[in-house]
Design a protein around this motif. Structure first.
Motif, PDB file in Angstrom:
ATOM      1  N   ASP A   1      -2.889  -2.253   6.726  1.00 59.70           N
ATOM      2  CA  ASP A   1      -2.031  -1.976   5.575  1.00 59.70           C
ATOM      3  C   ASP A   1      -0.583  -1.769   6.008  1.00 59.70           C
ATOM      4  O   ASP A   1       0.344  -2.250   5.358  1.00 59.70           O
ATOM      5  CB  ASP A   1      -2.516  -0.731   4.827  1.00 59.70           C
ATOM      6  CG  ASP A   1      -3.818  -0.969   4.077  1.00 59.70           C
ATOM      7  OD1 ASP A   1      -4.241  -2.137   3.929  1.00 59.70           O
ATOM      8  OD2 ASP A   1      -4.413   0.040   3.630  1.00 59.70           O
ATOM      9  N   GLU A   2      -0.395  -1.063   7.117  1.00 62.93           N
ATOM     10  CA  GLU A   2       0.951  -0.757   7.591  1.00 62.93           C
ATOM     11  C   GLU A   2       1.703  -2.023   7.994  1.00 62.93           C
ATOM     12  O   GLU A   2       2.884  -2.193   7.681  1.00 62.93           O
ATOM     13  CB  GLU A   2       0.892   0.218   8.775  1.00 62.93           C
ATOM     14  CG  GLU A   2       0.312   1.571   8.431  1.00 62.93           C
ATOM     15  CD  GLU A   2      -1.228   1.633   8.432  1.00 62.93           C
ATOM     16  OE1 GLU A   2      -1.761   2.692   8.064  1.00 62.93           O
ATOM     17  OE2 GLU A   2      -1.885   0.636   8.798  1.00 62.93           O
TER      18      GLU A   2
ATOM     19  N   THR B   1       0.820  -1.215   0.000  1.00 62.30           N
ATOM     20  CA  THR B   1       0.000   0.000   0.000  1.00 62.30           C
ATOM     21  C   THR B   1       0.853   1.263   0.000  1.00 62.30           C
ATOM     22  O   THR B   1       0.402   2.292  -0.485  1.00 62.30           O
ATOM     23  CB  THR B   1      -0.960   0.031   1.205  1.00 62.30           C
ATOM     24  OG1 THR B   1      -0.195  -0.046   2.408  1.00 62.30           O
ATOM     25  CG2 THR B   1      -1.949  -1.126   1.127  1.00 62.30           C
ATOM     26  N   ASP B   2       2.061   1.184   0.527  1.00 57.40           N
ATOM     27  CA  ASP B   2       2.942   2.346   0.530  1.00 57.40           C
ATOM     28  C   ASP B   2       3.452   2.574  -0.894  1.00 57.40           C
ATOM     29  O   ASP B   2       3.994   1.657  -1.519  1.00 57.40           O
ATOM     30  CB  ASP B   2       4.128   2.130   1.474  1.00 57.40           C
ATOM     31  CG  ASP B   2       5.031   3.332   1.481  1.00 57.40           C
ATOM     32  OD1 ASP B   2       4.713   4.306   2.191  1.00 57.40           O
ATOM     33  OD2 ASP B   2       6.040   3.311   0.737  1.00 57.40           O
TER      34      ASP B   2
ATOM     35  N   LYS C   1       4.960   3.186  11.279  1.00 52.62           N
ATOM     36  CA  LYS C   1       3.519   3.180  11.041  1.00 52.62           C
ATOM     37  C   LYS C   1       2.903   1.867  11.520  1.00 52.62           C
ATOM     38  O   LYS C   1       1.771   1.850  11.989  1.00 52.62           O
ATOM     39  CB  LYS C   1       3.223   3.351   9.546  1.00 52.62           C
ATOM     40  CG  LYS C   1       3.476   4.740   9.029  1.00 52.62           C
ATOM     41  CD  LYS C   1       3.125   4.773   7.536  1.00 52.62           C
ATOM     42  CE  LYS C   1       3.393   6.092   6.906  1.00 52.62           C
ATOM     43  NZ  LYS C   1       3.100   6.080   5.467  1.00 52.62           N
TER      44      LYS C   1
ATOM     45  N   ILE D   1       7.985   2.919   7.545  1.00 55.83           N
ATOM     46  CA  ILE D   1       6.998   1.836   7.464  1.00 55.83           C
ATOM     47  C   ILE D   1       6.870   1.086   8.780  1.00 55.83           C
ATOM     48  O   ILE D   1       5.764   0.845   9.260  1.00 55.83           O
ATOM     49  CB  ILE D   1       7.301   0.892   6.283  1.00 55.83           C
ATOM     50  CG1 ILE D   1       7.004   1.649   4.971  1.00 55.83           C
ATOM     51  CG2 ILE D   1       6.479  -0.401   6.365  1.00 55.83           C
ATOM     52  CD1 ILE D   1       7.290   0.892   3.710  1.00 55.83           C
TER      53      ILE D   1
ATOM     54  N   GLN E   1       6.039   4.162  -2.133  1.00 57.27           N
ATOM     55  CA  GLN E   1       7.477   3.960  -2.325  1.00 57.27           C
ATOM     56  C   GLN E   1       7.829   2.470  -2.340  1.00 57.27           C
ATOM     57  O   GLN E   1       8.671   2.033  -3.121  1.00 57.27           O
ATOM     58  CB  GLN E   1       8.274   4.675  -1.237  1.00 57.27           C
ATOM     59  CG  GLN E   1       8.252   6.172  -1.379  1.00 57.27           C
ATOM     60  CD  GLN E   1       9.112   6.841  -0.319  1.00 57.27           C
ATOM     61  OE1 GLN E   1      10.115   6.311   0.127  1.00 57.27           O
ATOM     62  NE2 GLN E   1       8.695   8.035   0.079  1.00 57.27           N
TER      63      GLN E   1
ATOM     64  N   ASP F   1       2.594  -4.003   4.863  1.00 58.19           N
ATOM     65  CA  ASP F   1       3.773  -3.448   4.200  1.00 58.19           C
ATOM     66  C   ASP F   1       5.057  -3.869   4.928  1.00 58.19           C
ATOM     67  O   ASP F   1       6.051  -4.221   4.286  1.00 58.19           O
ATOM     68  CB  ASP F   1       3.691  -1.924   4.110  1.00 58.19           C
ATOM     69  CG  ASP F   1       2.729  -1.444   3.026  1.00 58.19           C
ATOM     70  OD1 ASP F   1       2.302  -2.271   2.182  1.00 58.19           O
ATOM     71  OD2 ASP F   1       2.414  -0.235   3.029  1.00 58.19           O
TER      72      ASP F   1
ATOM     73  N   LEU G   1      13.399   1.965   3.796  1.00 58.86           N
ATOM     74  CA  LEU G   1      11.942   2.136   3.859  1.00 58.86           C
ATOM     75  C   LEU G   1      11.406   1.686   5.213  1.00 58.86           C
ATOM     76  O   LEU G   1      10.569   2.357   5.816  1.00 58.86           O
ATOM     77  CB  LEU G   1      11.249   1.357   2.739  1.00 58.86           C
ATOM     78  CG  LEU G   1      11.359   1.932   1.342  1.00 58.86           C
ATOM     79  CD1 LEU G   1      10.785   0.948   0.325  1.00 58.86           C
ATOM     80  CD2 LEU G   1      10.631   3.264   1.251  1.00 58.86           C
TER      81      LEU G   1
END
Length: 167
Positions: free
Chosen positions: A96-97, A38-39, A162, A159, A41, A100, A154
């Protein structure tokens, strides 16, 4: 599984076969990982690495052709296992976090495996006096390390944070 190996050159061929199969497996897995990310980057990084991985397949074919080696060998069970583990992580119900963060952890597992394998074949090629093959394989090794570092940055930069405190 493998026939008798009588030389370092024979072992190099087997290792190249494993890498070739691993990279081909990864070209099928990376689009799924990117689709789950979802991120933006992370998604972009996975898409870029897919294109790089497709290039690694071509490089391995070039090396094998130049050395008159066959890349058709058994399936790389290690990569299969790493991909399956990543799929299990992505299938978990998660924010989502957290998903990721799971994708990064799975991708880094793959990168660490590839770094180890490419490091080995570069060493073998150098030891055998195969400078051109060592250079090509070394370029891939450097790019795999760069991908691992990107994933690490990242994770460290935002990430994982989060995932600790999802919004």
């Amino acid at each position: 599984m493998f026939d008798k190996i009588e030389s370092l050159e024979g072992l190099l061929e087997i290792k190249l076969q494993g890498l070739y199969d691993a990279e081909k497996q990864l070209t099928k897995a990376l689009p799924k990982m990117a689709a789950q990310a979802t991120d933006p980057q992370l998604k972009m990084g996975l898409e870029v690495h897919l294109r790089e991985t497709e290039n690694y397949v071509v490089r391995l074919e070039q090396v094998a052709k130049s050395l008159d080696m066959n890349l058709n060998g058994p399936s790389c069970k290690a990569m299969k296992g790493l991909i399956e583990e990543g799929e299990q992580l992505m299938a978990l119900r998660a924010t989502d976090e957290v998903r990721d963060a799971a994708i990064i952890s799975a991708a880094q597992g793959v990168e660490h495996f590839e770094i180890a394998q490419y490091g080995t074949v570069v060493h073998f090629a150098k030891r055998l006096g195969l400078a051109a093959a060592a250079d090509i394989l070394g370029a891939t090794l450097t790019e795999e390390k760069n991908t691992d570092e990107l994933l690490n940055q990242l994770a460290i930069s935002f990430i994982d944070e989060k995932a600790i405190s999802p919004s």
